[in-house]
Design an enzyme around this catalytic site. Structure first.
Site, PDB file in Angstrom:
ATOM      1  N   LEU A   1      -1.193  12.497   6.178  1.00 24.56           N
ATOM      2  CA  LEU A   1       0.180  12.539   6.652  1.00 24.56           C
ATOM      3  C   LEU A   1       0.262  12.551   8.299  1.00 24.56           C
ATOM      4  CD1 LEU A   1       2.987  12.624   5.355  1.00 24.56           C
ATOM      5  CD2 LEU A   1       3.233  14.920   6.405  1.00 24.56           C
ATOM      6  N   GLY A   2      -0.203  11.393   8.674  1.00 22.46           N
ATOM      7  CA  GLY A   2      -0.107  10.995  10.133  1.00 22.46           C
ATOM      8  C   GLY A   2       1.164  10.119  10.435  1.00 22.46           C
ATOM      9  N   ARG A   3       1.311   9.408  11.613  1.00 27.94           N
ATOM     10  CA  ARG A   3       2.482   9.064  12.031  1.00 27.94           C
ATOM     11  C   ARG A   3       3.148   7.970  10.969  1.00 27.94           C
ATOM     12  NH1 ARG A   3      -1.715   7.916  15.666  1.00 27.94           N
ATOM     13  NH2 ARG A   3      -1.500   8.960  17.768  1.00 27.94           N
ATOM     14  N   ILE A   4       1.923   7.247  10.456  1.00 28.16           N
ATOM     15  CA  ILE A   4       2.645   6.221   9.470  1.00 28.16           C
ATOM     16  C   ILE A   4       3.054   7.132   8.260  1.00 28.16           C
ATOM     17  CG2 ILE A   4       1.923   4.273   7.896  1.00 28.16           C
ATOM     18  CD1 ILE A   4       0.052   3.335  10.216  1.00 28.16           C
TER      19      ILE A   4
ATOM     20  N   ARG B   1      -6.340  17.259   6.359  1.00 30.56           N
ATOM     21  CA  ARG B   1      -7.528  18.273   6.492  1.00 30.56           C
ATOM     22  C   ARG B   1      -6.672  19.762   6.638  1.00 30.56           C
ATOM     23  NH1 ARG B   1     -11.688  15.349  10.530  1.00 30.56           N
ATOM     24  NH2 ARG B   1      -9.708  14.474  10.730  1.00 30.56           N
TER      25      ARG B   1
ATOM     26  N   ARG C   1      -7.342   1.588   5.267  1.00 25.00           N
ATOM     27  CA  ARG C   1      -8.712   0.729   5.240  1.00 25.00           C
ATOM     28  C   ARG C   1      -9.269   0.577   3.671  1.00 25.00           C
ATOM     29  NH1 ARG C   1      -6.639  -0.891   9.040  1.00 25.00           N
ATOM     30  NH2 ARG C   1      -7.497  -0.839  11.322  1.00 25.00           N
TER      31      ARG C   1
ATOM     32  N   ASP D   1      -3.332  -3.578   0.456  1.00 29.78           N
ATOM     33  CA  ASP D   1      -2.837  -4.601   1.693  1.00 29.78           C
ATOM     34  C   ASP D   1      -4.751  -4.675   2.184  1.00 29.78           C
ATOM     35  OD1 ASP D   1      -1.657  -6.208   3.385  1.00 29.78           O
ATOM     36  OD2 ASP D   1      -1.754  -4.352   4.992  1.00 29.78           O
TER      37      ASP D   1
ATOM     38  N   GLU E   1     -12.922  -7.415   3.967  1.00 29.57           N
ATOM     39  CA  GLU E   1     -12.028  -8.419   4.350  1.00 29.57           C
ATOM     40  C   GLU E   1     -12.580  -9.672   4.926  1.00 29.57           C
ATOM     41  OE1 GLU E   1      -8.870  -6.502   6.349  1.00 29.57           O
ATOM     42  OE2 GLU E   1      -8.839  -4.898   4.706  1.00 29.57           O
TER      43      GLU E   1
ATOM     44  N   HIS F   1      -3.865  -7.825   4.056  1.00 29.27           N
ATOM     45  CA  HIS F   1      -3.886  -7.204   5.377  1.00 29.27           C
ATOM     46  C   HIS F   1      -2.802  -7.813   6.244  1.00 29.27           C
ATOM     47  CE1 HIS F   1      -6.306  -4.334   8.227  1.00 29.27           C
ATOM     48  NE2 HIS F   1      -4.962  -4.231   8.430  1.00 29.27           N
TER      49      HIS F   1
HETATM   50  C1  8YV Z   1      -4.245  -4.926  12.483  1.00 29.89           C
HETATM   51  C2  8YV Z   1      -4.329  -2.707  11.366  1.00 29.89           C
HETATM   52  O1  8YV Z   1      -4.088  -4.443  13.747  1.00 29.89           O
HETATM   53  O2  8YV Z   1      -3.391  -1.736  13.424  1.00 29.89           O
HETATM   54  C3  8YV Z   1      -4.256  -1.592  12.473  1.00 29.89           C
HETATM   55  O3  8YV Z   1      -5.171  -0.736  12.416  1.00 29.89           O
HETATM   56  O4  8YV Z   1      -5.155  -2.593  10.422  1.00 29.89           O
HETATM   57  C4  8YV Z   1      -3.442  -3.781  11.637  1.00 29.89           C
HETATM   58  O5  8YV Z   1      -2.299  -3.535  12.461  1.00 29.89           O
HETATM   59  C5  8YV Z   1      -3.906  -6.347  12.700  1.00 29.89           C
HETATM   60  O6  8YV Z   1      -4.325  -6.819  11.561  1.00 29.89           O
HETATM   61  C6  8YV Z   1      -4.661  -6.861  13.792  1.00 29.89           C
HETATM   62  O7  8YV Z   1      -6.217  -6.601  13.787  1.00 29.89           O
END
Ligand code: 8YV
Length: 303
Positions: free
Chosen positions: A141-144, A164, A221, A245, A250, A268
């Site tokens: 639970l960070g910013r996003i 954590r 990720r 996503d 990738e 992504h």
């Molecule tokens: C990528 C992201 O930045 O901000 C991140 O960590 O994974 C995406 O916003 C975007 O694909 C540019 O590399």
């Protein structure tokens, strides 16, 4: 991103590594002349590139995730690292919700159904799963994660999270045990940073705990999820479905996922709106400008 490159060219003497015929030879010959680096979450900064840039004092990352930059080495060399947090929270949270709605209600699958001419007087699309009022578990639970939780409250969802340690200033239920969170959740959304600390955090055991009625959403990720275990879980209906996503390697997406209807696959794109990418570009430049003006970068990694 053209507008980022244009803004950088206005201010600095820019040389793009990817444009060089022989990037290795170029780094050997020219590496010592660079003062700063701009990179992206996707490209990162491989160790051998960083090693070939002995005078670099600032790395400005276009993206919030810095899991492809060797931060220990940057710290050891006293290199400042800037990134682009916060400006992408809304778009990433929107997309996480897009994935939740898509995989639960079968939107992409229903779209394929219509396009394939399968909607006939005799044939209706299958029933799907309600989202409103369900249980949302947030891994990290960070910013996003906090913005996703805010979106979820509009869907009358119950929210719990694991971290954590408990996040300051939030009153969602803290669940220290990831397996317990997975057992509880109808939707488990991954919003942790990448890197070694979270590698394969979502493994076969967690997927088993999530169970056949529940869904995994990953906007963090690919490395956080054991992808082989996820493929098996989706094939064998160990979980109901997944919205992804991000992937381990990738732009490679495991072949086995392409034929499954219980997974939504995106390339992504969570931060990929004109609005947000421009805000990220602006912050990438502003971080560099602040550093070269002798000030602290605006969004440093180690604040
Ligand atoms: C990528 C992201 O930045 O901000 C991140 O960590 O994974 C995406 O916003 C975007 O694909 C540019 O590399």
């Amino acid at each position: 991103m053209p507008t980022l490159l244009a803004a950088l060219r206005e201010r600095y003497d820019i040389h793009c590594l990817v444009d060089q015929a022989d990037p290795e030879a170029y780094l050997r010959e020219q590496g010592a002349s660079f003062d700063g680096v701009v990179t992206s979450a996707f490209a990162g900064l491989p160790d051998e590139v960083l090693a070939a840039l002995p005078k670099v004092r600032i790395v400005s990352n276009f993206g919030v995730g810095v899991d492809r930059i060797n931060l220990d080495e940057a710290r050891r060399r006293g290199i400042e690292v800037g990134h682009t947090p916060d400006v992408l929270n809304d778009c990433v949270a929107d997309l996480a919700f897009g994935l939740i709605l898509d995989v639960a209600r079968g939107l992409s699958e229903a779209d394929r159904f219509v396009r394939a001419g399968q909607w006939t007087p005799e044939r209706r699309f299958r029933l799907s799963t309600r989202v409103s009022g369900k249980r949302l578990g947030i891994v990290g639970l960070g910013r996003i994660g906090q913005v996703i939780a805010h979106r979820a409250s509009g869907f009358d969802m119950a929210i719990r999270y694991t971290n954590r340690r408990p996040a300051a200033g939030v009153d969602f239920g803290f669940e220290p045990d990831l397996l317990a969170l997975a057992r509880w959740a109808d939707f488990l959304v991954v919003t942790t940073p990448g890197g070694a600390a979270t590698h394969h955090l979502i493994n076969a055991e967690v997927l088993q705990a999530l169970g056949p009625q529940s869904f995994l959403i990953n906007v963090a990720r690919g490395s956080v999820v054991d992808e082989a275990a996820l493929v098996q879980a989706l094939q064998n209906r160990v979980i109901a479905g997944a919205g992804l996503d991000v992937f381990a390697d990738e732009p490679h997406v495991p072949e086995a996922l392409l034929s499954l209807d219980n997974v939504v696959l995106l390339p992504h794109v969570a931060s990929g709106t004109h609005d947000t990418r421009q805000a990220m570009a602006d912050l990438t430049v502003a971080n560099l400008d602040a550093f070269f003006a002798g000030e602290r970068v605006i969004s440093p990694l180690h604040s």
